[in-house]
Design a protein around this motif. Structure first.
Motif, PDB file in Angstrom:
ATOM      1  N   ILE B  32       0.928  -1.069  -0.100  1.00  0.00           N
ATOM      2  CA  ILE B  32       0.111   0.011   0.019  1.00  0.00           C
ATOM      3  C   ILE B  32       1.004   1.179   0.174  1.00  0.00           C
ATOM      4  O   ILE B  32       1.566   1.397   0.981  1.00  0.00           O
ATOM      5  CB  ILE B  32      -0.969   0.052   1.066  1.00  0.00           C
ATOM      6  CG1 ILE B  32      -1.675  -1.176   1.333  1.00  0.00           C
ATOM      7  CG2 ILE B  32      -2.020   1.193   1.187  1.00  0.00           C
ATOM      8  CD1 ILE B  32      -2.265  -1.517   2.683  1.00  0.00           C
ATOM      9  N   GLU B  33       0.823   1.855  -1.109  1.00  0.00           N
ATOM     10  CA  GLU B  33       1.614   3.284  -1.275  1.00  0.00           C
ATOM     11  C   GLU B  33       0.984   4.572  -0.653  1.00  0.00           C
ATOM     12  O   GLU B  33      -0.123   4.828  -1.280  1.00  0.00           O
ATOM     13  CB  GLU B  33       2.169   3.438  -2.586  1.00  0.00           C
ATOM     14  CG  GLU B  33       3.592   2.536  -3.302  1.00  0.00           C
ATOM     15  CD  GLU B  33       4.629   2.922  -2.313  1.00  0.00           C
ATOM     16  OE1 GLU B  33       4.846   4.008  -1.737  1.00  0.00           O
ATOM     17  OE2 GLU B  33       5.458   2.030  -1.936  1.00  0.00           O
ATOM     18  N   ILE B  34       1.419   5.126   0.260  1.00  0.00           N
ATOM     19  CA  ILE B  34       0.989   6.332   0.888  1.00  0.00           C
ATOM     20  C   ILE B  34       1.795   7.378   0.241  1.00  0.00           C
ATOM     21  O   ILE B  34       2.825   7.471   0.207  1.00  0.00           O
ATOM     22  CB  ILE B  34       0.871   6.221   2.146  1.00  0.00           C
ATOM     23  CG1 ILE B  34       0.106   5.384   2.731  1.00  0.00           C
ATOM     24  CG2 ILE B  34       0.418   7.629   2.715  1.00  0.00           C
ATOM     25  CD1 ILE B  34       0.121   5.138   4.271  1.00  0.00           C
ATOM     26  N   PRO B  35       1.173   8.523  -0.352  1.00  0.00           N
ATOM     27  CA  PRO B  35       2.062   9.549  -0.925  1.00  0.00           C
ATOM     28  C   PRO B  35       2.854  10.377   0.133  1.00  0.00           C
ATOM     29  O   PRO B  35       2.277  10.573   1.354  1.00  0.00           O
ATOM     30  CB  PRO B  35       0.871  10.392  -1.598  1.00  0.00           C
ATOM     31  CG  PRO B  35      -0.209  10.151  -1.043  1.00  0.00           C
ATOM     32  CD  PRO B  35      -0.343   8.696  -0.621  1.00  0.00           C
ATOM     33  N   THR B  36       4.023  10.585  -0.086  1.00  0.00           N
ATOM     34  CA  THR B  36       4.906  11.439   0.941  1.00  0.00           C
ATOM     35  C   THR B  36       5.818  12.333   0.018  1.00  0.00           C
ATOM     36  O   THR B  36       5.788  12.202  -1.034  1.00  0.00           O
ATOM     37  CB  THR B  36       5.937  10.488   1.370  1.00  0.00           C
ATOM     38  OG1 THR B  36       6.808  10.273   0.476  1.00  0.00           O
ATOM     39  CG2 THR B  36       5.293   9.341   2.118  1.00  0.00           C
ATOM     40  N   LEU B  37       6.082  13.414   0.702  1.00  0.00           N
ATOM     41  CA  LEU B  37       6.918  14.336   0.096  1.00  0.00           C
ATOM     42  C   LEU B  37       8.107  14.800   1.049  1.00  0.00           C
ATOM     43  O   LEU B  37       9.280  14.854   0.645  1.00  0.00           O
ATOM     44  CB  LEU B  37       6.037  15.731   0.070  1.00  0.00           C
ATOM     45  CG  LEU B  37       6.694  16.980  -0.960  1.00  0.00           C
ATOM     46  CD1 LEU B  37       7.239  16.159  -2.363  1.00  0.00           C
ATOM     47  CD2 LEU B  37       5.860  17.833  -1.024  1.00  0.00           C
ATOM     48  N   CYS B  38       7.969  14.883   2.177  1.00  0.00           N
ATOM     49  CA  CYS B  38       8.941  15.141   3.280  1.00  0.00           C
ATOM     50  C   CYS B  38       9.567  13.960   3.841  1.00  0.00           C
ATOM     51  O   CYS B  38      10.621  14.149   4.542  1.00  0.00           O
ATOM     52  CB  CYS B  38       8.530  16.189   4.421  1.00  0.00           C
ATOM     53  SG  CYS B  38       7.539  15.514   5.688  1.00  0.00           S
ATOM     54  N   LEU B  91      -1.512  19.493  -2.689  1.00  0.00           N
ATOM     55  CA  LEU B  91      -0.609  19.864  -3.738  1.00  0.00           C
ATOM     56  C   LEU B  91      -0.921  20.794  -4.596  1.00  0.00           C
ATOM     57  O   LEU B  91       0.133  21.556  -5.302  1.00  0.00           O
ATOM     58  CB  LEU B  91      -0.865  18.328  -4.602  1.00  0.00           C
ATOM     59  CG  LEU B  91      -0.001  16.963  -3.946  1.00  0.00           C
ATOM     60  CD1 LEU B  91      -0.631  15.836  -4.858  1.00  0.00           C
ATOM     61  CD2 LEU B  91       1.428  17.255  -3.961  1.00  0.00           C
ATOM     62  N   GLU B  92      -2.193  21.261  -4.712  1.00  0.00           N
ATOM     63  CA  GLU B  92      -2.527  22.498  -5.680  1.00  0.00           C
ATOM     64  C   GLU B  92      -1.735  23.584  -4.824  1.00  0.00           C
ATOM     65  O   GLU B  92      -1.281  24.377  -5.725  1.00  0.00           O
ATOM     66  CB  GLU B  92      -4.084  22.506  -5.682  1.00  0.00           C
ATOM     67  CG  GLU B  92      -4.771  21.886  -6.875  1.00  0.00           C
ATOM     68  CD  GLU B  92      -6.187  21.657  -6.827  1.00  0.00           C
ATOM     69  OE1 GLU B  92      -6.814  22.005  -5.923  1.00  0.00           O
ATOM     70  OE2 GLU B  92      -6.460  20.838  -7.598  1.00  0.00           O
ATOM     71  N   ASP B 116       1.317  14.271 -11.124  1.00  0.00           N
ATOM     72  CA  ASP B 116       0.663  13.332 -11.937  1.00  0.00           C
ATOM     73  C   ASP B 116      -0.334  12.294 -11.497  1.00  0.00           C
ATOM     74  O   ASP B 116      -1.488  12.311 -11.863  1.00  0.00           O
ATOM     75  CB  ASP B 116       1.730  12.370 -13.049  1.00  0.00           C
ATOM     76  CG  ASP B 116       2.648  13.426 -13.561  1.00  0.00           C
ATOM     77  OD1 ASP B 116       2.164  14.668 -13.691  1.00  0.00           O
ATOM     78  OD2 ASP B 116       3.663  12.988 -14.281  1.00  0.00           O
ATOM     79  N   ALA B 117      -0.063  11.919 -10.334  1.00  0.00           N
ATOM     80  CA  ALA B 117      -1.199  11.032  -9.737  1.00  0.00           C
ATOM     81  C   ALA B 117      -2.309  11.764  -9.396  1.00  0.00           C
ATOM     82  O   ALA B 117      -3.561  11.181  -9.354  1.00  0.00           O
ATOM     83  CB  ALA B 117      -0.367  10.366  -8.507  1.00  0.00           C
TER      84      ALA B 117
END
Ligand code: SF4
Ligand code: SF4
Ligand code: FES
Ligand code: FES
Lengths: 191, 895
Positions: B32-38, B91-92, B116-117
């Motif tokens: 299960i991939e959870i979006p991350t940035l930091c 993200l926006e 993109d996602a």
């Protein structure tokens, strides 16, 4: 209502490569170092001494210059970058030279309703300097637009240097305050 | 271990994860991939971006998956519509700050994938004022910054340099390199970690922006130092375009230094030689491989005919693979019939191998880099890892910052010394008295590990008696160190376990180098710090494969496995199907001496520049001049080749061949062919096979590939029998001894017992270096390396590293500089009893008065013109670290 003054430039983001002003003074006095040591002893983590040490630096160097930040980093033994980040985060550390009397005018809502903008304009006129534009030619004045000074019921308010604020300031009162400054009734900004 | 698993429910599915795992990782393990940035696996969670928020039953607010550890019975939802809306909104907001122009900058970046996602596009504008000043490797444009803070954290938590800092707040947030106007002026060490972690390309490699995304990636091992970091090399159009760290690497854990990360440019340097050459009438002429190999073979045949096997020799390369080094020594022994084969370990860590071999029975590091995090105390002696082994150095620094006691013994105040709990700065050449005094104190004060001594050592009485003369007072006076400081260090080392020793060339490159290493080994034995995780004695090996060269048998009196000639001659002869000569050969320095005396006529030099790197350059030159033939195998026309080469055979670079390297912790790791050999260059294996063919020994060199060579080495050296290329490809690097395919390798040596049962203490007698200073030569010169360059700078000098630090410099104490009238950058002539060279002065209090320090990379400076003939008494390793000199300001005359 339009803001009558150009925006304060003192806290604009630092452009890359832009250097903050530096000071003649490069080091803390021995007494200041002792003071910082004492503060450090109070905390489990030496990073915690950053804020008080910066206040001491502001007092000793006149403003938080690059050299002052270096000196703080060295005195506490922490990265210079950390001190830089903290010093630029808090607006009450002056990162540029200020006058002997730093006049801080509140323009928050209560004061604004009672003419703070006009007062700020007056202050600029009488001192000959604008916010964020450094001390006047005679070195006496600098001006800053600040957030609430906790005198909301008796605005507009002006604070001179660190600890005294005056209430219900109109032009007459302003001139009195400036006279009092010149007489030496207010504590000077730095030692 | 199933009972320590925590069970929870994610999106209606039961999952189980080990205790301490964060939800993010637990989900990832279960697909299960959870979006991350930091978040970055190299960093502590920071919860800055909140993209990873998930709903946890019973909790009022969503929780950050990256910072929430798994708990028994948790019920988690990761992709509810509310969460997804929140993510899109976040993200926006961020995309509003990212320029819509130049989408190439985001190509392949994690942030691009997120956008993109969620179907979001950047809509901001580029802010010209957000572009940082130029840097040779890092391009910084904060128009792309999303303030995730990864750069700030990686520079702090991994590299420990603390360069990046956020300035201002909220909408005024910016990023600055400490107090400096640009990265270049800051203390940034160009490790590139910030650019590697940045999810948006705000901080990006200059080469990535110039070349675009690589077409493919190949994993290999760094060709620079003995740390052995793993690299992912990017290739585009058949050329190297970038190098990235490997997060999964056991050694480097997703970090690299400036050399590995940006130092690959030499591969396509314009002056790389890719065609064979023969010198005719003093001039180099291009030749075919056929001609060149024949010329080389003819030279060796001539020398053999004239002077027998003693008249030929081979200098092997510590930059080459294990397989090539194995072939090199086999070539010397079978094709040339001589044991005159040596490698550059002679000029660096031969004393470590000898000293540790004598003391413990195995001449290699006892422990692993992973033990840095297990050690209760770190003792660093004569090594400057933050510059020379930066990945090890960074980890030691992180431990010191976390409060682990650190003792540094070094004449210079290195970066680590400045952080140390105790820094002892002995005069150059006085390591032994200092270490003896520490040992004496440990015994005298009853701090020794008596149980360990009783069961695992011998000869304690004699040894203890030999130490008695070494009081801290006597040693302190000799070393110029406060006796009290010696006491503190000894007590701290003995009482804080497990205690791990790292040492470098500051121990070995001395008249008593081997004894110095033995003295360290004794300290570890006395305190029971051998055979346990987080302890031991660990030489920081200089070159990427210096361990491998020596271990493969490029040693005049040792065969593969560093096994004594007498012991394993039979085994080798059996496997090789040919007899080996009996008498041991000459070492590297002796070979060159023999050339001067006319005994050695032909020399094969592979990836080695003795003229530049051996001490006493003038004498080295005279000696090399005595050779009839000097065959050079290298990438570049080295100083040795320029002056004395007769045949030049262009070699493939480490990025152009298959094989393995062996790092300083005995780990064998794969080297892979990233690009094809440039131009007409060939691998050492091909070259050696070609030469052997022409010398009538071709049948011994017809291996199918590097794996076949390695498999042969496994037959003669049982400690690597369990390591196959296939296994390395599957499992990653393995540490020998690894005797069988199902053996996991050995991270810690000497657990429970030594190879020979108990080990005996050996009393060590001190002998002062004759290079003492006097009125005529009042200074003691020390030499070493800088972060940005590697040894003779053959490789780094051909990269933009030279823009970061171009010249060698002489570090000199400010007071000495003032007395000599030297300001920073002034030229100063360094005169010794052997010769002189000129460098620019760099006044600094890193060095003590009277003890200047020179880096030795550049050809122009030729530091080794002044170094002397002093050698370690056991291994013959030169005493680079001590030379008496006088200093003279060079007055600038008008032309
Ligand atoms: S520069 Fe990159 S890594 Fe640093 S805060 Fe900005 S987006 Fe994050
Ligand atoms: S390159 Fe390395 S040292 Fe320099 S700022 Fe980035 S992380 Fe820090
Ligand atoms: S709003 Fe002016 S003092 Fe509070
Ligand atoms: S990834 Fe968890 S808060 Fe950014």
């Amino acid at each position: 209502m339009n803001h009558p003054l150009p925006p304060d430039t003192a806290n604009e983001p630092l452009a890359p490569g832009q250097r903050l002003p530096d000071s003649e003074r490069k080091e803390f006095s021995p007494e200041a170092l002792v003071e910082i040591q004492a503060i450090m002893a109070k905390f489990p983590d030496k990073l915690a001494a950053t804020l008080p040490a910066l206040h001491i630096a502001q007092r000793e160097f006149g403003f938080v210059s690059l050299a002052a930040m270096k000196a703080v980093a060295q005195a506490i033994g922490i990265p210079e970058g950390h001190v830089f980040g903290v010093a630029t985060f808090y607006t009450m550390y002056q990162k540029a030279p200020v006058g002997r009397f730093h006049l801080q005018v509140c323009t928050n809502i209560s004061c604004a309703l009672r003419g703070a903008a006009q007062l700020l304009e007056k202050v600029c006129e009488k001192t000959g300097v604008k916010p964020g534009q450094g001390p006047s030619a005679d070195g006496l004045w600098s001006v800053e637009e600040v957030e609430c000074l906790a005198g909301c019921g008796s605005g507009p308010c002006v604070q001179v240097n660190h600890d005294v604020y005056d209430e219900f300031v109109d032009e007459k009162k302003l001139l009195e305050v400036m006279e009092a400054c010149k007489r030496g009734d207010y504590r000077p900004w730095a030692k | 271990m199933t009972d320590s698993l925590i069970r929870l429910r994610v999106n209606g599915r039961d999952v189980a994860s080990p205790e301490g795992t964060m939800l993010l990782e637990a989900c990832r393990q279960n697909g299960i991939e959870i979006p991350t940035l930091c978040s970055d696996p190299r960093l502590k969670p920071a919860s800055n971006c909140r993209l990873c928020e998930v709903e946890v039953e019973g909790r009022e607010r969503p929780a950050c998956a990256c910072a929430t550890p798994v708990e028994e019975g948790l019920v988690v939802e990761t992709h509810t519509p509310a969460l997804e809306d929140f993510r899109r909104a976040m993200l926006e907001r961020l995309a509003g700050r990212i320029p819509a122009e130049d989408p190439a900058r985001l190509a392949g970046k994690p942030f691009r994938k997120l956008l993109d996602a969620y179907g979001v596009t950047p809509s901001g504008v580029r802010r010209p004022e957000a572009k940082h000043p130029e840097h040779p490797y890092l391009d910084v444009d904060l128009s792309w910054c999303v303030a995730c803070g990864r750069c700030v954290r990686i520079c702090d938590e991994v590299q420990g340099q603390n360069i990046w800092t956020f300035t201002g707040r909220a909408g005024d947030l910016a990023l600055a390199p400490e107090l400096s106007p640009g990265l270049r002026e800051s203390a940034c060490v160009s490790c590139g970690a910030c650019a590697d972690t940045c999810p948006t390309g705000a901080i990006e490699d200059v080469t990535r922006l110039a070349e675009g995304l690589p077409e493919r990636w190949v994993r290999t091992t760094c060709p620079y130092c003995g740390t052995g970091c793993e690299l992912d090399m990017g290739v585009k159009g058949g050329r190297l375009t970038e190098a990235r760290p490997v997060v999964a690497s056991a050694v480097s854990r997703g970090h690299l230094c400036v050399k590995g990360r940006y130092g690959w440019g030499f591969n396509d340097a314009p002056d790389r030689i890719t065609k064979p050459m023969i010198r005719r009438n003093g001039l180099w002429e291009a030749a075919s491989w056929e001609e060149a190999l024949e010329a080389a073979a003819r030279a060796f045949r001539g020398a053999l005919d004239a002077g027998g096997p003693g008249a030929v020799g081979v200098l092997a390369s510590s930059r080459s693979t294990n397989e090539e080094n194995y072939l090199t020594q086999k070539f010397a022994r079978l094709a040339l019939g001589t044991h005159n084969v040596d490698c550059c370990a002679r000029v660096c860590h031969a004393p470590s191998a000898a000293g540790l071999g004598q003391a413990f029975g195995t001449g290699a590091a006892t422990n692993s880099y992973a033990d840095i995090e297990r050690a209760g105390l770190l003792l660093v002696v004569g090594a400057n890892p933050t510059e020379n082994h930066p990945i090890v150095g960074a980890r030691i620094r992180q431990r010191a910052r976390a409060g682990v006691p650190l003792i540094v013994i070094d004449p210079r105040r290195t970066e680590l010394a400045a952080l140390a709990t105790v820094h002892l700065a002995p005069r150059p050449g006085t390591n032994l008295p200092l270490l003896q005094a520490m040992a004496n104190l440990i015994l005298g004060e009853g701090l020794a590990d008596t149980a360990f001594l009783a069961t695992r050592t011998l000869n304690l009485e004699t040894y203890a008696a030999s130490l008695r003369e070494w009081t801290p007072e006597r040693a302190g006076a000799l070393c110029g160190v406060e006796p009290e400081a010696i006491r503190r260090a000894a007590r701290l080392y003995a009482t804080t376990g497990p205690a791990m020793i790292f040492h470098g060339l500051g121990v070995t490159e001395h008249r008593q180098g081997t004894d110095g290493v033995a003295a360290l080994a004794h300290l570890a034995l006395l305190t029971g710090n051998v055979g346990l995780a987080g302890g031991g004695v660990n030489p920081l090996r200089g070159q990427n494969n210096v361990q491998g060269s020596a271990q493969m048998g490029c040693e005049p009196s040792r065969l593969t496995g560093y096994q004594k000639l007498a012991q394993s001659r039979e085994t080798h002869a059996q496997v090789w199907g040919a007899d080996l000569p009996e008498a041991p050969g000459l070492n590297a320095l002796e070979m060159i001496d023999a050339a001067g005396e006319g005994r050695l006529k032909a020399l094969l030099v592979i990836g080695y520049d003795p003229l530049l790197s051996h001490p006493g350059a003038r004498e080295t030159a005279e000696n090399l001049n005595g050779l009839d033939a000097l065959v050079v195998v290298d990438l570049f026309l080295t100083e040795t080749a320029k002056a004395f080469g007769t045949v030049f055979l262009p070699a493939a670079s480490p990025f152009e061949k298959e094989g393995t390297f062996m790092n300083g912790e005995r780990r064998v790791q794969r080297v892979r062919r990233v690009v094809a050999p440039k131009g007409g260059s060939r691998t050492d294996s091909e070259i050696l096979a070609g030469l052997a063919e022409r010398l009538g020994a071709g049948q011994h060199f017809r291996h199918r590939d590097a794996a076949a060579v390695w498999d042969e080495a496994r037959q003669v050296w049982p400690a690597i029998a369990g390591i196959s290329h296939a296994r390395l490809d599957r499992e990653g690097g393995l540490q020998w001894p690894c005797p069988a395919e199902d053996h996991p390798g050995t991270p810690v040596l000497h657990v429970g017992t030594f190879p020979g049962g108990r080990v005996a203490f050996r009393p060590l007698a001190w002998e002062p270096s004759p290079e003492a200073s006097d009125a005529e030569f009042p200074f003691l010169l020390n030499t070493g390396r800088s972060l940005f360059h590697f040894n003779a700078a053959t490789m780094t000098g051909r990269t933009r590293n030279r823009d970061l630090r171009a010249d060698d410099e002489l570090e000199i104490h400010p007071e000495d500089a003032a007395e000599l009238g030297l300001a920073a950058g002034d030229p100063v002539r360094v005169q010794s009893r052997h010769g002189s060279f000129t460098l620019r002065a760099r006044p600094t209090d890193r060095v003590r008065r009277g003890e200047p320090f020179a880096t030795f990379h550049a050809v122009a400076a030729y530091v080794n013109l002044a170094t002397g003939r002093g050698r370690d008494r056991v291994t013959g390793t030169p005493e680079y670290k001590v030379t008496a000199v006088s200093l003279h300001a060079v007055t600038k005359r008008k032309a």
